[in-house]
Design a protein around this motif. Structure first.
Motif, PDB file in Angstrom:
ATOM      1  N   TRP A 111       2.950  14.725  -2.738  1.00 41.17           N
ATOM      2  CA  TRP A 111       4.331  14.855  -1.970  1.00 41.17           C
ATOM      3  C   TRP A 111       5.070  13.434  -2.413  1.00 41.17           C
ATOM      4  O   TRP A 111       6.377  13.592  -2.078  1.00 41.17           O
ATOM      5  CB  TRP A 111       4.110  14.837  -0.402  1.00 41.17           C
ATOM      6  N   LEU A 112       4.737  12.531  -2.697  1.00 38.59           N
ATOM      7  CA  LEU A 112       5.355  11.464  -3.153  1.00 38.59           C
ATOM      8  C   LEU A 112       6.215  11.363  -4.433  1.00 38.59           C
ATOM      9  O   LEU A 112       7.173  10.497  -4.295  1.00 38.59           O
ATOM     10  CB  LEU A 112       4.319  10.182  -3.196  1.00 38.59           C
ATOM     11  N   TYR A 113       6.003  12.225  -5.338  1.00 41.51           N
ATOM     12  CA  TYR A 113       6.761  12.364  -6.376  1.00 41.51           C
ATOM     13  C   TYR A 113       7.374  13.709  -6.731  1.00 41.51           C
ATOM     14  O   TYR A 113       7.127  14.880  -6.108  1.00 41.51           O
ATOM     15  CB  TYR A 113       5.531  12.350  -7.525  1.00 41.51           C
ATOM     16  N   ASP A 114       8.311  13.718  -7.550  1.00 39.14           N
ATOM     17  CA  ASP A 114       8.930  14.752  -7.924  1.00 39.14           C
ATOM     18  C   ASP A 114       8.175  15.313  -9.209  1.00 39.14           C
ATOM     19  O   ASP A 114       7.278  14.560  -9.509  1.00 39.14           O
ATOM     20  CB  ASP A 114      10.394  14.713  -8.248  1.00 39.14           C
ATOM     21  N   ILE A 115       8.304  16.333  -9.662  1.00 37.19           N
ATOM     22  CA  ILE A 115       7.551  17.126 -10.695  1.00 37.19           C
ATOM     23  C   ILE A 115       7.598  16.363 -12.116  1.00 37.19           C
ATOM     24  O   ILE A 115       6.638  16.405 -12.507  1.00 37.19           O
ATOM     25  CB  ILE A 115       8.086  18.416 -10.831  1.00 37.19           C
ATOM     26  N   LEU A 165       0.768  -1.269  -0.033  1.00 38.91           N
ATOM     27  CA  LEU A 165       0.076   0.071   0.172  1.00 38.91           C
ATOM     28  C   LEU A 165       1.014   1.277   0.030  1.00 38.91           C
ATOM     29  O   LEU A 165       1.444   1.615   1.181  1.00 38.91           O
ATOM     30  CB  LEU A 165      -0.973   0.041   1.349  1.00 38.91           C
ATOM     31  N   SER A 166       0.817   1.884  -1.237  1.00 33.51           N
ATOM     32  CA  SER A 166       1.725   3.023  -1.370  1.00 33.51           C
ATOM     33  C   SER A 166       1.427   3.918  -2.505  1.00 33.51           C
ATOM     34  O   SER A 166       0.289   3.594  -2.822  1.00 33.51           O
ATOM     35  CB  SER A 166       3.228   2.545  -1.577  1.00 33.51           C
ATOM     36  N   GLY A 167       2.037   4.765  -2.779  1.00 35.43           N
ATOM     37  CA  GLY A 167       1.884   5.795  -4.039  1.00 35.43           C
ATOM     38  C   GLY A 167       1.898   4.633  -5.150  1.00 35.43           C
ATOM     39  O   GLY A 167       2.483   3.323  -4.904  1.00 35.43           O
ATOM     40  N   TYR A 168       1.515   5.191  -6.529  1.00 38.04           N
ATOM     41  CA  TYR A 168       1.987   4.116  -7.643  1.00 38.04           C
ATOM     42  C   TYR A 168       2.874   4.612  -8.342  1.00 38.04           C
ATOM     43  O   TYR A 168       3.342   5.807  -8.554  1.00 38.04           O
ATOM     44  CB  TYR A 168       0.468   4.284  -8.620  1.00 38.04           C
ATOM     45  N   GLY A 169       3.775   3.563  -8.649  1.00 35.52           N
ATOM     46  CA  GLY A 169       5.008   3.761  -9.617  1.00 35.52           C
ATOM     47  C   GLY A 169       6.444   4.415  -8.803  1.00 35.52           C
ATOM     48  O   GLY A 169       6.646   3.907  -7.856  1.00 35.52           O
ATOM     49  N   TRP A 170       6.926   5.286  -9.706  1.00 31.39           N
ATOM     50  CA  TRP A 170       8.436   5.579  -9.156  1.00 31.39           C
ATOM     51  C   TRP A 170       8.026   6.919  -8.526  1.00 31.39           C
ATOM     52  O   TRP A 170       7.860   7.938  -8.685  1.00 31.39           O
ATOM     53  CB  TRP A 170       8.979   5.881 -10.641  1.00 31.39           C
ATOM     54  N   MET A 171       8.317   6.725  -6.976  1.00 32.63           N
ATOM     55  CA  MET A 171       8.197   7.994  -6.190  1.00 32.63           C
ATOM     56  C   MET A 171       9.496   8.427  -5.860  1.00 32.63           C
ATOM     57  O   MET A 171      10.243   7.741  -5.028  1.00 32.63           O
ATOM     58  CB  MET A 171       7.403   7.473  -4.772  1.00 32.63           C
ATOM     59  N   GLN A 172       9.894   9.584  -6.383  1.00 32.60           N
ATOM     60  CA  GLN A 172      11.223  10.229  -5.935  1.00 32.60           C
ATOM     61  C   GLN A 172      10.959  11.738  -5.148  1.00 32.60           C
ATOM     62  O   GLN A 172      11.809  12.399  -5.030  1.00 32.60           O
ATOM     63  CB  GLN A 172      11.914  10.543  -6.974  1.00 32.60           C
ATOM     64  N   TYR A 209       9.713  14.123  -1.979  1.00 35.99           N
ATOM     65  CA  TYR A 209      10.370  13.889  -0.426  1.00 35.99           C
ATOM     66  C   TYR A 209       9.317  14.768   0.382  1.00 35.99           C
ATOM     67  O   TYR A 209       8.760  15.803   0.070  1.00 35.99           O
ATOM     68  CB  TYR A 209      11.637  14.844  -0.490  1.00 35.99           C
ATOM     69  N   PHE A 210       9.136  14.333   1.504  1.00 30.92           N
ATOM     70  CA  PHE A 210       8.374  14.890   2.569  1.00 30.92           C
ATOM     71  C   PHE A 210       8.978  14.382   3.915  1.00 30.92           C
ATOM     72  O   PHE A 210       9.574  13.248   4.080  1.00 30.92           O
ATOM     73  CB  PHE A 210       6.964  14.677   2.669  1.00 30.92           C
ATOM     74  N   ASN A 211       8.876  15.237   4.970  1.00 31.32           N
ATOM     75  CA  ASN A 211       9.551  15.053   6.099  1.00 31.32           C
ATOM     76  C   ASN A 211       8.860  14.210   7.111  1.00 31.32           C
ATOM     77  O   ASN A 211       7.791  14.800   7.721  1.00 31.32           O
ATOM     78  CB  ASN A 211      10.096  16.389   7.110  1.00 31.32           C
ATOM     79  N   ILE A 212       9.143  12.917   7.343  1.00 26.21           N
ATOM     80  CA  ILE A 212       8.187  12.113   8.114  1.00 26.21           C
ATOM     81  C   ILE A 212       7.875  12.530   9.454  1.00 26.21           C
ATOM     82  O   ILE A 212       6.980  12.382  10.254  1.00 26.21           O
ATOM     83  CB  ILE A 212       8.501  10.601   7.907  1.00 26.21           C
ATOM     84  N   GLY A 213       9.171  12.879  10.179  1.00 31.10           N
ATOM     85  CA  GLY A 213       9.291  13.389  11.546  1.00 31.10           C
ATOM     86  C   GLY A 213       8.426  14.716  11.701  1.00 31.10           C
ATOM     87  O   GLY A 213       7.762  14.558  12.771  1.00 31.10           O
ATOM     88  N   GLU A 214       8.330  15.629  10.730  1.00 34.83           N
ATOM     89  CA  GLU A 214       7.364  16.782  10.740  1.00 34.83           C
ATOM     90  C   GLU A 214       6.003  16.381  10.592  1.00 34.83           C
ATOM     91  O   GLU A 214       5.108  16.968  11.498  1.00 34.83           O
ATOM     92  CB  GLU A 214       7.862  17.657   9.928  1.00 34.83           C
TER      93      GLU A 214
END
Length: 157
Positions: free
Chosen positions: A135-139, A104-111, A113-118
């Motif tokens: 947040w899971l993908y770069d542009i 269970l995640s986003g779909y495909g290639w996820m590059q 970034y988001f700060n999990i600690g925050e």
């Protein structure tokens, strides 16, 4: 001890056009439909962290690695392996004609970034967080068809 309810919402996902030659959007369509409305109970902040990492596509956590644990579990803790099994999604890919399995995640290639600690700190402070698929993908990998889709975690009493 606090518990948390995680929910995936893909109501706003816009299915992409697909064909036998252009099958990838069809696979994404089927996955995004399959995960909509999935909920999980998380029993502590450690499980919240696991869910956030998994949503971002990181299923092998060094923090759960134990060289003395069973080799067939890749030396991951038994509790974490159960968590991964509970978060394994099976769905039918209609265009390709077979069942697919993934975490269970986003779909495909996820590059992205988001700060999990925050995100975890915000959850502690406010009792609710939303992690948009964006947040899971770069542009370069993000598809605007996912605008409005998110994972939500809410503290429950």
């Amino acid at each position: 001890m606090a518990k948390y309810k995680m929910t995936i919402n893909t109501d706003s996902y816009k299915c992409g056009r697909c064909s036998k030659k252009n099958w990838e959007p069809g696979t994404r369509n089927d996955y995004m439909i399959a995960i909509n409305g999935i909920t999980r109970m998380l029993y502590n902040m450690r499980e919240v962290m696991w869910q956030l990492e998994l949503f971002h596509g990181n299923s092998f956590l060094i923090s759960e690695y134990d060289e003395n644990n069973r080799e067939e579990n890749y030396h991951l803790s038994d509790r974490y392996v159960k968590f991964l099994q509970k978060n394994t999604i099976k769905y039918y890919d209609r265009l390709c004609g077979f069942k697919r399995t993934q975490y269970l995640s986003g779909y495909g290639w996820m590059q992205g970034y988001f700060n999990i600690g925050e995100v975890m700190e915000k959850l502690k402070a406010e009792g609710i967080v939303r992690v948009p698929f964006k947040w899971l993908y770069d542009i370069r990998q993000y598809d605007k068809a996912m605008d409005g889709c998110y994972m939500e975690i809410v503290k429950v009493s």
